[in-house]
Design an enzyme around this catalytic site. Structure first.
Site, PDB file in Angstrom:
ATOM      1  N   LYS A 439       1.000  -1.047   0.010  1.00  0.00           N
ATOM      2  CA  LYS A 439      -0.069   0.037   0.039  1.00  0.00           C
ATOM      3  C   LYS A 439       0.792   1.324  -0.124  1.00  0.00           C
ATOM      4  CE  LYS A 439      -3.771  -2.276   1.556  1.00  0.00           C
ATOM      5  NZ  LYS A 439      -4.518  -3.273   2.704  1.00  0.00           N
ATOM      6  N   TRP A 444      -2.799   0.475  -4.279  1.00  0.00           N
ATOM      7  CA  TRP A 444      -2.282  -0.951  -3.816  1.00  0.00           C
ATOM      8  C   TRP A 444      -1.308  -1.264  -5.059  1.00  0.00           C
ATOM      9  CZ3 TRP A 444      -6.818  -4.736  -2.864  1.00  0.00           C
ATOM     10  CH2 TRP A 444      -7.403  -4.197  -1.622  1.00  0.00           C
TER      11      TRP A 444
END
Ligand code: AMP
Length: 542
Positions: A439, A444
């Site tokens: 992250k 992501w």
């Protein structure tokens, strides 16, 4: 109103009955643990399985008993499976690559009452048997002549034990939902969890596997399951090969490139399946020796992501079609397979490899969807990723003993723990394990894509990407690399090769070279260990 069709319970022994009747002389070839190649056929396999069933019953085993196996892929292991299932007992495959303490924990959790063990693993069982209170008998898969001295009081040589049965026995009958098999997940975090297959799920899974757009095997195929029976049922091949009567080639304990090549060549194997690590060894062997694969048509590669370079080599250099597949122990294990659909007709080169990088589409019997963290469906657009959830007749609805309840919801969906996207043609692509995604600044980053790219560098043997703490972005990717023997690529060589092939903000902040990357018992990169190893790592960008 109910239909008027016959009740015909889906029981696993019907597979072996069918194989013996319809394909009785079709061969099963095994590289035995004692050394030589041994040959049998489905007719004999059935007779011997009946003896196993008869002998187990005589020894006091029956419905619902868990009977472990700690063995390589051989005909003996297969007849033990069918003998166990034929009395309504449950074969429980143990993974010998686990630590003895883990095996001990699993055997106690399953309350195994007996174990069939290969010579290779007798020392392992000698270590743990004393700690398994439920264990009554150890059956060593060999004959009297090869039976070693053992400290175990209740050990017998398989052939001698089997010799006391005449095979005049009928399979037991029971409900098709009766438990048939058991396998524990490797459990990279927390305790391993038990998956309990039923006769019905095994038979349906075998049918699903055989379908043309899945594995697509037939009686004309020669099937080599390199993937072990203890790794999620050898991906169902111990059932589906019997369903269609394929010739079976069992590799025993030798999985190195030369040994696998020898079987592929001498038995004219047309279809095989295993994890990428195995194929890395075979391809290396082929490159070193200049050998070819004239008989092999298809190879199924799964268990972890199949590197693009591997697909390309199999197809371009050896004319072997690669089917990239994804699945899980909890799914018996097949989930998706990357066979081509008509929309891909005419695709060649890189465009075809792009599709093959995906893990494929779900056959009938597997439903899948991706959702966000609040269980809201995400679009099938080939880029929006989320939690991958599945359901179907060969997907677990609970773990044995009730662990992991949070992975199952009221609508019957099982949360796989994988993160993926699905495109408009239904092709799913895994981007990560939920716990491995990086992250970075709230976005992501998929580690698998970066790893696939890095192993495409000619001097890289293996690569893993993990998130490392970063003061501004929370986490940034670190690329961990094992160099090929005799090669010395630098950080700049590798990053230069990758530059422009992925989004700039996905590029690793640094490259660390290691001698070895840790693996789990099923051959996956052990990211938890790797993250611990690099927990104090300071990125040059930090
Ligand atoms: P196992 O139950 O040991 O077979 O592990 C299942 C897990 O392996 C899946 O949940 C995935 O995380 C991973 N896996 C299996 N096949 C693939 C694949 N083709 N690509 C990426 N990951 C895979």
């Amino acid at each position: 109103m109910l239909g008027l069709m016959q009740e015909w319970p889906l029981l696993c022994h019907k597979l072996i009955d069918h194989a013996a009747l319809q394909h009785g002389d079709r061969e099963i070839i095994s590289r035995s643990i004692e050394g030589p190649i041994v040959r049998t056929n489905y007719g004999e396999l059935r007779s011997r399985s009946l003896k196993v069933a008869q002998r187990l019953e005589r020894d006091g085993f029956g419905l619902g008993d868990r009977i472990a196996t700690l063995a390589w892929n051989t005909a003996r292991h297969l007849e033990a499976w069918y003998g166990i299932m034929g009395i309504g007992a449950v074969y429980h495959t143990l993974n010998p690559r686990l630590f003895p303490e883990q095996i001990l924990w699993i055997m106690n959790h399953a309350e195994d009452r007996a174990v069939f063990v290969d010579l290779t693993f007798l020392p392992l069982i000698e270590k743990v048997a004393g700690g398994v209170k439920s264990l009554k008998q150890v059956i060593v898969l060999t004959d009297k002549a090869h039976m070693p001295a053992t400290s175990l009081p209740n050990a017998v040589a398989y052939e001698e034990w089997l010799g006391e049965a005449d095979g005049d026995f009928a399979w037991k009958s029971f409900d098709e939902n009766t438990a048939a098999g058991m396998c524990y997940t490797s459990g990279t975090t927390g305790d391993p969890k038990g998956v309990l297959y039923s006769h019905r799920s095994n038979v349906l899974h075998a049918m699903i596997a055989c379908m043309p757009d899945a594995m697509g095997i037939s009686s004309r195929d020669v099937v080599l399951p390199v993937v072990p029976m203890f790794h999620a049922n050898a991906w169902g091949l111990g059932q589906s090969a019997l369903m269609i009567g394929a010739k079976l080639v069992m590799p025993g304990g030798k999985m190195d490139g030369a040994s696998i090549y020898e079987l592929l060549d001498s038995e004219k194997v047309t279809f095989t399946a295993a994890v990428p690590t195995v194929w890395l060894m075979l391809l290396q062997h082929l490159e070193e020796t200049g050998k070819k694969l004239p008989h092999l048509k298809k190879v199924v590669i799964g268990g972890s992501a199949c590197p693009r370079a591997m697909t390309q080599k199999f197809q371009d250099n050896y004319g072997v079609e690669v089917i990239h597949a994804w699945g899980m122990t909890e799914m018996s294990p097949l989930g998706t397979l990357g066979t081509m659909k008509p929309v891909h007709d005419g695709l060649e080169g890189n465009a075809r490899l792009d599709v093959q990088q995906k893990q494929g589409h779900a056959p009938f019997g597997v439903e899948m969807k991706v959702t966000d963290d609040n269980n809201v469906d995400r679009p099938w657009d080939g880029k929006t990723f989320g939690r991958l959830k599945v359901r179907g007749p060969a997907v677990a609805r609970a773990y044995y003993g009730g662990a992991g309840k949070e992975q199952f919801d009221e609508e019957g969906w099982f949360d796989t723990g994988d993160v993926a996207h699905i495109d408009a043609s239904g092709y799913m692509q895994i981007t990560d394990r939920a716990k491995d995604v990086i992250k970075s600044g709230g976005e992501w980053i998929s580690t698998i894509d970066i790893e696939n790219l890095a192993v495409g560098h000619p001097d890289v043997a293996e690569a893993a990407v993990i998130g490392v703490a970063h003061p501004k972005w929370d986490e940034r990717p670190l690329l961990v690399v094992v160099r090929k023997a005799g090669k010395e690529p630098s950080k700049d060589d590798i990053l230069g090769y990758m530059n422009g092939k992925i989004a700039k903000w996905w590029m690793p902040d640094d490259v660390a070279f290691v001698a070895e990357i840790p693996h789990t018992a099923t051959g996956k990169i052990q990211k938890t260990t790797l993250r611990q190893q690099f927990q104090d790592y300071r990125l040059p960008t930090a």
